[in-house]
Design an enzyme around this catalytic site. Sequence first.
Site, PDB file in Angstrom:
ATOM      1  N   ARG A 183       0.839  -1.190   0.000  1.00 55.60           N
ATOM      2  CA  ARG A 183       0.000   0.000   0.000  1.00 55.60           C
ATOM      3  C   ARG A 183       0.883   1.253   0.000  1.00 55.60           C
ATOM      4  O   ARG A 183       1.990   1.231   0.551  1.00 55.60           O
ATOM      5  CB  ARG A 183      -0.934   0.013   1.212  1.00 55.60           C
ATOM      6  CG  ARG A 183      -1.914  -1.164   1.221  1.00 55.60           C
ATOM      7  CD  ARG A 183      -2.749  -1.193   2.502  1.00 55.60           C
ATOM      8  NE  ARG A 183      -3.706  -2.295   2.475  1.00 55.60           N
ATOM      9  CZ  ARG A 183      -3.435  -3.532   2.912  1.00 55.60           C
ATOM     10  NH1 ARG A 183      -2.225  -3.800   3.412  1.00 55.60           N
ATOM     11  NH2 ARG A 183      -4.346  -4.479   2.855  1.00 55.60           N
ATOM     12  N   LYS A 236      -2.365  -2.520   7.723  1.00 50.06           N
ATOM     13  CA  LYS A 236      -3.809  -2.327   7.865  1.00 50.06           C
ATOM     14  C   LYS A 236      -4.427  -3.390   8.749  1.00 50.06           C
ATOM     15  O   LYS A 236      -5.309  -3.092   9.564  1.00 50.06           O
ATOM     16  CB  LYS A 236      -4.458  -2.358   6.474  1.00 50.06           C
ATOM     17  CG  LYS A 236      -5.956  -2.131   6.473  1.00 50.06           C
ATOM     18  CD  LYS A 236      -6.510  -2.127   5.054  1.00 50.06           C
ATOM     19  CE  LYS A 236      -8.009  -1.900   5.043  1.00 50.06           C
ATOM     20  NZ  LYS A 236      -8.552  -1.895   3.662  1.00 50.06           N
ATOM     21  N   HIS A 260      -2.339   3.500  -5.308  1.00 48.36           N
ATOM     22  CA  HIS A 260      -2.901   2.310  -4.672  1.00 48.36           C
ATOM     23  C   HIS A 260      -3.279   1.265  -5.727  1.00 48.36           C
ATOM     24  O   HIS A 260      -3.330   0.059  -5.439  1.00 48.36           O
ATOM     25  CB  HIS A 260      -4.123   2.696  -3.838  1.00 48.36           C
ATOM     26  CG  HIS A 260      -4.502   1.665  -2.812  1.00 48.36           C
ATOM     27  ND1 HIS A 260      -5.113   0.472  -3.132  1.00 48.36           N
ATOM     28  CD2 HIS A 260      -4.349   1.656  -1.468  1.00 48.36           C
ATOM     29  CE1 HIS A 260      -5.323  -0.231  -2.029  1.00 48.36           C
ATOM     30  NE2 HIS A 260      -4.862   0.466  -1.011  1.00 48.36           N
ATOM     31  N   ARG A 315      -1.463  -2.238  -6.789  1.00 52.83           N
ATOM     32  CA  ARG A 315      -1.825  -3.549  -6.251  1.00 52.83           C
ATOM     33  C   ARG A 315      -2.773  -4.278  -7.202  1.00 52.83           C
ATOM     34  O   ARG A 315      -2.662  -5.490  -7.419  1.00 52.83           O
ATOM     35  CB  ARG A 315      -2.477  -3.369  -4.872  1.00 52.83           C
ATOM     36  CG  ARG A 315      -1.495  -2.859  -3.835  1.00 52.83           C
ATOM     37  CD  ARG A 315      -2.170  -2.254  -2.606  1.00 52.83           C
ATOM     38  NE  ARG A 315      -3.041  -3.186  -1.907  1.00 52.83           N
ATOM     39  CZ  ARG A 315      -2.610  -4.142  -1.083  1.00 52.83           C
ATOM     40  NH1 ARG A 315      -1.297  -4.296  -0.874  1.00 52.83           N
ATOM     41  NH2 ARG A 315      -3.467  -4.917  -0.452  1.00 52.83           N
ATOM     42  N   TYR A 344      -5.412 -21.782  10.537  1.00 51.24           N
ATOM     43  CA  TYR A 344      -4.474 -22.853  10.237  1.00 51.24           C
ATOM     44  C   TYR A 344      -3.459 -22.472   9.159  1.00 51.24           C
ATOM     45  O   TYR A 344      -2.455 -23.142   8.975  1.00 51.24           O
ATOM     46  CB  TYR A 344      -5.233 -24.106   9.774  1.00 51.24           C
ATOM     47  CG  TYR A 344      -5.954 -24.791  10.909  1.00 51.24           C
ATOM     48  CD1 TYR A 344      -5.279 -25.602  11.803  1.00 51.24           C
ATOM     49  CD2 TYR A 344      -7.323 -24.589  11.096  1.00 51.24           C
ATOM     50  CE1 TYR A 344      -5.938 -26.225  12.853  1.00 51.24           C
ATOM     51  CE2 TYR A 344      -7.997 -25.202  12.143  1.00 51.24           C
ATOM     52  CZ  TYR A 344      -7.306 -26.018  13.016  1.00 51.24           C
ATOM     53  OH  TYR A 344      -7.951 -26.627  14.060  1.00 51.24           O
TER      54      TYR A 344
END
Length: 403
Positions: A241, A268, A330, A333, A366
């Site tokens: 970010r 975040k 941004h 991404r 997990y």
Amino acid sequence: MPLTDASIRNAKPAEKPLKLTDGAGLYLEVTPAGGKHWRYRFRLAGKENLFAIGTYPQITLADARKARDEARELVKQGINPARHRQQQKAGVLKEAENTFAANAEAWFEEKNAPWSDGHRNTVRRILDADILPRIGKTPIRELSAPTLLQVMKKVHARGAVTRAILARQIMGQVFDYAILHGCAENNPTTPLKRQIARRTVEHHKHLEERDIGDFLRKLEDYSGHVTTRTALQLLMMTAVRPGEMCGAAWAEFDLDAATWTIPAARMKMRRVHIVPLARQAVALLRDLEQVTGDGAYLFPTQGTKSQTIPPATLRNAVRKLGYADKFSPHGARGTFSTLMNARGYNADWIEKQLAHDDSDTVRRSYNHTQHLGDRAKMMQDYADLLDEKRQGAQVIQLRKVAA
């Protein structure tokens, strides 16, 4: 062994708080979230006490040692340094005639330690640029809702809707602090809620594949500051970010291992994120190290080493490159995700690289693996693909031939 600036910068968080001793009661506590806090341990009246000096890098090693020496002198006189500081704060408030600025500074000093670097810098900028110049010298009890609304409207008039709302929130928290400390009776920001509507959230624009080469070539020739260009180049190569990139600290990087470990406090999702670095990214970082490596941060604001550039700097650079209508920082991404999904890379690797939260809570509990080896190969392939686009190479998709 006394601490050094290098050992402090390179200190990395662990599962439990780390104590790095400097001497004469002074030590640096490194929290699991990546925070670095100066503490002074002393005994008074037979009891052990701690004095919180402040946070690194806002408080440098030299500043911390000076504060420790001053605190030691107070202890020798039988004075608790923490209590002495509280008394000094009370005196400052009285001398400043209980202005908004005095309360704001006291609030900021008391509350900012657990904040992320990005949030701390944002609050500081809004205070210094938008709030204190207009109402800082006014006694806090004289401020009214209409006056504070004008502060918000001045910010809103620039088109900075989110910043105007943040200004109201900051002023409200200062008033709450003042009320708790007997410096104000009411909070005039309460009626200001919803006076300025939030913008409708828009999806971040990402580069279409056909535009990537042209954008990267223009970025390579960018005439602005080298740190801004490098930040955008690394943003494209890492898919982090913009705020995570702008606030990057040298202590987070291991260039020999080609990894970047972003502490939980700056993420975040508030979880440590490890970013594998392609060869091209490491090369950029080694060049940048010659420019800003003597400070704590990769991208400090010009004229200071204690603050980092805001994401707005990257947006301004994109606008200067002529891509404001096609791309936002941004959106790097989204560009990464689109290209790598289209090329059949494992979705788990891509999502882990993007530090996305797994909506399946059972699966998330997990799935502790970072897929580091696989992601390192993927990010190298991605950097190579960006190089091909920048160089204008024709990338041909080959069909699998049956054996």
